[in-house]
Scaffold this active site. Structure first.
Site, mmCIF file in Angstrom:
data_model
loop_
_atom_site.group_PDB
_atom_site.id
_atom_site.type_symbol
_atom_site.label_atom_id
_atom_site.label_comp_id
_atom_site.label_asym_id
_atom_site.label_seq_id
_atom_site.Cartn_x
_atom_site.Cartn_y
_atom_site.Cartn_z
ATOM 1 N N CYS A 1 0.820 -1.205 0.000
ATOM 2 C CA CYS A 1 0.000 0.000 0.000
ATOM 3 C C CYS A 1 0.858 1.261 0.000
ATOM 4 C CB CYS A 1 -0.931 -0.010 1.211
ATOM 5 S SG CYS A 1 -1.987 1.434 1.277
ATOM 6 N N CYS B 1 -0.609 4.123 2.050
ATOM 7 C CA CYS B 1 -0.446 3.997 3.502
ATOM 8 C C CYS B 1 1.007 4.278 3.914
ATOM 9 C CB CYS B 1 -0.789 2.585 3.977
ATOM 10 S SG CYS B 1 -2.246 1.873 3.230
ATOM 11 N N ASP B 2 1.966 3.760 3.166
ATOM 12 C CA ASP B 2 3.354 3.729 3.651
ATOM 13 C C ASP B 2 4.342 4.575 2.855
ATOM 14 O OD1 ASP B 2 2.590 1.894 5.642
ATOM 15 O OD2 ASP B 2 2.691 0.255 4.200
#
Ligand code: NAP
Length: 308
Positions: free
Chosen positions: A132, A135-136
């Site tokens: 992701c 997300c990261d």
């Protein structure tokens, strides 16, 4: 006893909820472990009709939830472990300590990111290995990273990561991207993205703290191996449908995608319907999932009124 339980809260689930709620069936949605589904891990959605300026994935899902709740749908947090069909045709759904009963079930559980199957993979998740970018990605500023895959997801991740990383290597096992033309062009024109063709990742290499520091690459044509320094690996090689918990209630293809009655969302079990990515290995778009969610709601409604 519920009229309709919808398992999953992605595009298919919320669309099924909007339709069944408007039909006065007061559906109960069970959220699953990723409320909002795959669009909550993406950035801008450019191809959902009605949003000419684009819309952020999480916002689109929040709006779908609001629309479903406005008509009386309820959302409960539950990760379903099993479903049983009882003699009277109703369903018993178990999720940890909780259990639910319903006359019909719509399975809209989507699909989860596929992993590479390389040794040590599970331990590296969150330590330089992720699926992701949204997300990261921001954790990896001014360092080189790589994306594995050649589809739309891989291209989207690579493009997004150029906001942070010093360099993004796009490692693909062939010499041509699978992604749509517009995505492929965007990526190939981006000077921060370097495609690495005909190449697979065979090994993750870690530093003494157990964090990702490099990968071993193998050229599939020459067999040559090399080491590439990257602080994070973003795996974008497709998805695995979340259908395992259904046991014998459904038939699946060899990859686990639920088989529906042709042209319908019905499954082999009366009263059990499937919609979205858990049953669709072909289109896998937000809008096609939403369309199937609508179809499953109409079928559930007709089944309940005895007109299936
Ligand atoms: P995908 O289209 O199935 O692509 C998976 C990619 O991973 C392929 O390039 C495949 O290589 C590669 N791959 C698979 N297994 C591998 C392995 N073991 N090792 C190395 N590489 C491997 O999956 P996706 O990119 O997640 O897209 C899924 C669907 O969602 C598609 O229909 C896509 O169009 C859609 N999508 C749309 C958007 C958008 O419209 N904005 C964004 C994201 C996704 P090969 O090419 O050699 O098979």
């Amino acid at each position: 006893m519920e009229n309709v339980i919808i398992i999953g809260t992605g595009c298919a689930g919320y669309t099924a909820a909007i339709y069944t709620a408007r039909a006065n069936l007061t559906p109960l949605l069970l959220s699953g472990t990723q409320p909002g589904g795959q669009l909550t891990t993406t950035t801008e959605v450019e191809n959902f009709p009605g949003f000419p300026e684009g819309i952020m994935g999480p916002e689109l899902m929040t709006r779908m939830q609001q629309q479903a709740e406005k008509f009386g749908a309820r959302v409960a947090w539950a990760s379903v472990e099993s479903i049983e069909r009882r003699e009277d045709g109703s369903f018993l759904i178990k999720a940890g300590e909780q259990s639910f009963e319903s006359k019909t079930v719509i399975v809209a559980t989507g699909a989860a990111p596929r992993h590479m199957g390389i040794e040590g993979e599970q331990k590296l998740i969150g330590h330089g290995l992720t699926s992701c970018a949204t997300c990261d990605g921001a954790f990896y500023r001014d360092v080189p990273v790589c994306v594995i895959g050649g589809g739309d997801s891989a291209c989207e991740e690579a493009d997004f990561l150029t906001r942070f990383a010093s360099k993004v290597y796009l490692i693909h096992r062939r010499d041509e991207l699978r992604a749509s033309k517009i995505m492929a062009e965007r990526v190939l024109e981006n000077p921060k993205i370097e495609p690495v063709w005909d190449t697979v990742v065979t090994e993750y290499l870690t530093d003494d703290k157990g964090e990702m520091r490099a990968v071993t690459l193998q050229n599939v044509k020459s067999g040559d191996t090399s080491e590439l320094e990257v602080a994070c690996v973003f795996v974008a090689i497709g998805h695995v449908p979340n259908s395992g918990f259904l046991g014998d209630l459904v038939d699946t293809d060899e990859n686990g995608y639920i088989l529906q009655t042709p042209g319908r969302t019905a499954t082999k079990t009366p009263g059990l319907f499937a919609a979205g990515d858990v049953a669709d290995h072909y289109y896998r778009q937000a809008i096609t999932a939403a369309g199937q969610g609508c179809a499953s709601a109409l079928e559930a409604e007709r089944y309940l009124s005895g007109h299936a």
